[in-house]
Design a protein around this motif. Structure first.
Motif, short mmCIF file in Angstrom:
data_model
loop_
_atom_site.label_atom_id
_atom_site.label_comp_id
_atom_site.label_asym_id
_atom_site.label_seq_id
_atom_site.Cartn_x
_atom_site.Cartn_y
_atom_site.Cartn_z
N VAL A 1 -39.01 56.09 91.67
CA VAL A 1 -37.81 56.13 92.36
C VAL A 1 -37.20 57.29 91.63
CG1 VAL A 1 -35.48 55.16 92.42
CG2 VAL A 1 -37.63 53.70 92.24
N LYS A 2 -36.32 58.02 92.74
CA LYS A 2 -35.65 59.37 92.37
C LYS A 2 -34.15 59.13 92.72
CE LYS A 2 -37.69 62.41 94.76
NZ LYS A 2 -38.03 63.82 95.37
N VAL A 3 -33.09 59.64 91.70
CA VAL A 3 -31.83 59.40 91.93
C VAL A 3 -31.27 60.94 91.87
CG1 VAL A 3 -29.67 58.85 91.20
CG2 VAL A 3 -31.48 57.23 90.84
N ASN A 4 -30.71 61.16 93.16
CA ASN A 4 -30.12 62.58 93.25
C ASN A 4 -31.20 63.81 92.93
OD1 ASN A 4 -27.83 61.64 93.97
ND2 ASN A 4 -26.72 61.86 92.10
N ASP A 5 -32.52 63.07 93.55
CA ASP A 5 -33.60 64.19 93.34
C ASP A 5 -34.30 64.20 91.96
OD1 ASP A 5 -34.02 64.71 96.22
OD2 ASP A 5 -32.62 66.36 95.89
N ILE A 6 -33.64 63.46 91.07
CA ILE A 6 -34.48 63.11 89.56
C ILE A 6 -35.18 62.10 89.28
CG2 ILE A 6 -33.79 63.00 87.24
CD1 ILE A 6 -31.13 64.77 87.97
N GLU A 7 -36.29 62.03 88.91
CA GLU A 7 -37.09 60.99 89.00
C GLU A 7 -36.48 59.93 87.76
OE1 GLU A 7 -41.80 59.80 87.97
OE2 GLU A 7 -41.14 61.79 87.71
N VAL A 8 -36.46 58.83 87.98
CA VAL A 8 -35.95 57.89 87.05
C VAL A 8 -36.73 57.02 86.54
CG1 VAL A 8 -33.32 58.11 87.53
CG2 VAL A 8 -34.77 56.47 88.76
N VAL A 9 -37.63 56.25 87.45
CA VAL A 9 -38.97 55.44 86.94
C VAL A 9 -40.05 56.13 87.64
CG1 VAL A 9 -37.69 53.48 86.41
CG2 VAL A 9 -38.63 53.78 88.72
N GLU A 10 -41.28 56.08 86.96
CA GLU A 10 -42.68 56.69 87.45
C GLU A 10 -43.16 55.77 88.79
OE1 GLU A 10 -47.05 57.56 86.04
OE2 GLU A 10 -45.47 56.88 84.50
N THR A 11 -42.88 54.52 88.51
CA THR A 11 -43.49 53.58 89.60
C THR A 11 -42.65 52.29 89.78
OG1 THR A 11 -45.25 52.38 90.48
CG2 THR A 11 -44.89 52.68 87.93
N LEU A 12 -42.60 51.63 90.62
CA LEU A 12 -41.86 50.20 90.64
C LEU A 12 -42.63 49.39 91.65
CD1 LEU A 12 -39.08 48.73 90.23
CD2 LEU A 12 -38.29 49.60 92.33
N PRO A 13 -43.36 48.49 90.91
CA PRO A 13 -44.28 47.56 91.58
C PRO A 13 -43.34 46.45 92.19
CG PRO A 13 -44.81 47.69 89.48
CD PRO A 13 -43.57 48.32 89.33
N GLU A 14 -44.25 45.50 92.99
CA GLU A 14 -43.41 44.47 93.84
C GLU A 14 -42.88 43.61 93.02
OE1 GLU A 14 -46.26 42.77 96.43
OE2 GLU A 14 -45.79 44.06 98.02
N ILE A 15 -41.80 43.11 93.14
CA ILE A 15 -40.78 41.86 92.55
C ILE A 15 -40.70 42.46 91.06
CG2 ILE A 15 -41.43 40.07 93.73
CD1 ILE A 15 -43.11 38.70 91.81
N ALA A 16 -40.27 43.70 90.82
CA ALA A 16 -40.04 44.25 89.64
C ALA A 16 -38.60 44.88 89.82
CB ALA A 16 -40.93 45.29 89.19
N PHE A 17 -37.84 44.99 88.79
CA PHE A 17 -36.61 45.56 88.82
C PHE A 17 -36.16 46.52 87.47
CE2 PHE A 17 -35.73 42.06 86.04
CZ PHE A 17 -34.51 42.37 85.15
N PHE A 18 -35.19 47.32 87.71
CA PHE A 18 -34.59 47.98 86.51
C PHE A 18 -33.20 48.33 86.84
CE2 PHE A 18 -35.69 51.45 89.42
CZ PHE A 18 -34.97 52.41 89.29
N SER A 19 -32.34 48.89 85.99
CA SER A 19 -31.02 49.07 86.02
C SER A 19 -30.82 50.51 85.15
CB SER A 19 -30.27 47.92 85.36
OG SER A 19 -30.51 47.51 83.98
N LEU A 20 -29.69 50.99 86.04
CA LEU A 20 -29.17 52.37 85.38
C LEU A 20 -27.63 52.21 85.11
CD1 LEU A 20 -30.53 54.62 88.45
CD2 LEU A 20 -31.19 54.61 86.07
N SER A 21 -27.44 52.62 83.87
CA SER A 21 -26.04 52.97 83.44
C SER A 21 -25.40 54.28 83.72
CB SER A 21 -25.67 52.68 82.05
OG SER A 21 -24.41 52.76 81.60
N VAL A 22 -24.52 54.54 84.79
CA VAL A 22 -23.98 55.77 85.32
C VAL A 22 -22.61 55.95 85.15
CG1 VAL A 22 -26.09 55.81 86.97
CG2 VAL A 22 -23.93 54.90 87.61
N ASP A 23 -22.34 57.31 85.02
CA ASP A 23 -20.85 57.67 85.24
C ASP A 23 -20.38 57.64 86.68
OD1 ASP A 23 -20.37 58.47 82.52
OD2 ASP A 23 -21.66 60.41 83.19
#
Length: 410
Positions: free
Chosen positions: A60-82
């Motif tokens: 997953v990329k955010v604004n063209d910056i990679e934030v996680v290398e991979t995201l399998p099925e029924i997995a999640f992550f969260s970001l703290s952003v400005d």
């Protein structure tokens, strides 16, 4: 040949199932949404289970910056952003049709983005909080070894935002999706959740309500980022909404509206005509002399007719000789467009004094209320005594309230 082809397809399908089982149980299950730090927003990203897509492991990329290398099925992550704008795109080698999603993050808000992988396509979608949290109850936290950005939140902090209750039919849907991949079904509590109608009143009070006063009155009002059709007093969750107001012959108006929990917001939108007439040259001296039209001579009234635009003269005639409906419409236009016009304000004052004590009907109260609002918006204390008279002596409580409120603006 057909037998070999069938065996090959079967092996690929079983491999997909086994790989999905091995890659989904990678961390604790989702239990709650974290509370954003001061001045920050939180964005959750989760992946929905697909059919024969478990072996597809996009990053997953955010604004063209990679934030996680991979995201399998029924997995999640969260970001703290400005606060700011964040566009989510997949990171994956191969030919896929991709759909991105953009979050306009505001401080203190929590957002949910879903990644849906299907054969030949990768789709990000901005999701409703309740729907997202209900599905995320089946998801697992992504292992930290896949994190590639310091904004990714490790673990699940304590939060005041619990997981939305999952109804029995939602649990059955999740079970149907997960049984194929051999993931344990969500245990169903013996006691079914209470129906919506039995929820405490305090929960309902957390909803915001939106009212839009549009001019012209036949304008079309839409909220572009949700499905429900707009109606006055629409009940909405806390968040930001993309409001559009449009009408034939007018320029459309569009803005983002932020609603807080329990807030009741009233917006006034005045659409600008497509072909706006050229402004008439100001003649302050004549206008000041024409405040009280009834006191002018016939010759002075003729001079006034020449000094003001056709639109201003039309509103003056509507106030002096029109029906209550015409008086209301003229007062609304004065409030929105000509509140600094002392000529029309003077006529509005006389019309108010003439009609405010009449028998109260809905249209009469509405028309008089708009006259009060028009005088209040001028900011001119010359109209204080008139508004005070109406506030004290009007026969209807609603009209007295409008007059008192308008008096407070002077």
């Amino acid at each position: 040949m057909k037998t070999k082809f069938f065996i090959l397809i079967s092996v690929l399908f079983l491999t997909s199932l086994i790989t999905g089982c091995l890659t989904t149980s990678i961390g604790p299950k989702f239990t709650h949404a974290v509370t954003p730090e001061s001045g920050k927003a939180v964005i959750y990203v989760y992946r929905q289970r697909g059919v024969m897509t478990a072996t597809t492991m996009p990053g997953v990329k955010v604004n063209d910056i990679e934030v996680v290398e991979t995201l399998p099925e029924i997995a999640f992550f969260s970001l703290s952003v400005d606060p700011g704008q964040y566009t989510f795109t997949p990171k994956l080698f191969g030919i896929f049709k991709t759909t991105e999603a953009t979050v306009n993050a505001q401080p203190g808000e929590v957002y949910f983005v879903r990644l849906k992988v299907s054969m030949g396509s990768l789709e990000f979608d901005l999701m409703n909080r309740d729907e997202a949290m209900a599905y995320m109850a089946t998801c697992h936290l992504l292992d930290s070894k896949y994190y590639r950005d310091p904004r990714v939140i490790s673990g699940q902090r304590v939060s005041s935002m619990p997981v939305a209750p999952v109804r029995s039919n939602e649990i059955a849907t999740v079970q149907a999706q997960t049984e194929v991949q051999q993931v344990p079904a969500i245990p169903v509590e013996e006691k079914a959740p209470a129906p919506v109608s039995s929820r405490p009143v305090a929960v309902k009070d957390q909803k915001a309500r939106l009212y839009v006063d549009a001019n012209p009155s036949n304008a079309r009002i839409r909220i572009m980022n949700i499905a429900p059709v707009f109606e006055q007093g629409l009940s909405l969750d806390q968040g930001r909404y993309d409001l559009e107001v449009s009408a034939a012959g007018y320029k459309s108006h569009r803005e983002w509206v932020t609603l807080e929990k329990g807030e009741m917001k009233n917006l006034q939108v005045l659409l600008e005509p497509m072909n706006k007439p050229a402004p008439v040259a100001e003649q302050p001296a004549v206008k000041e002399q024409a405040v009280v039209v009834s006191s002018l001579t016939a010759e002075q009234k003729a001079n006034v007719s020449e000094a003001f635009s056709a639109e201003e003269q039309r509103y003056a005639r509507m106030l002096q000789n029109g029906s209550l409906t015409e008086i209301r419409d003229a007062a609304k236009n004065i409030y929105h467009r000509h509140y600094n016009n002392s000529y029309l304000a003077g006529i509005a004052e006389q019309t108010l004094l003439k009609h405010y004590s009449a028998d109260a009907s809905n249209i009469q109260i509405d028309a008089m209320a708009w006259l009060c609002r028009a005088l209040g918006r001028t900011g001119d204390r010359r109209y204080s005594e008139t508004l005070r008279t109406v506030a004290q002596n009007a026969p209807h409580r609603k009209l007295r309230g409008h007059a008192e409120k308008s008096l407070g603006q002077l």
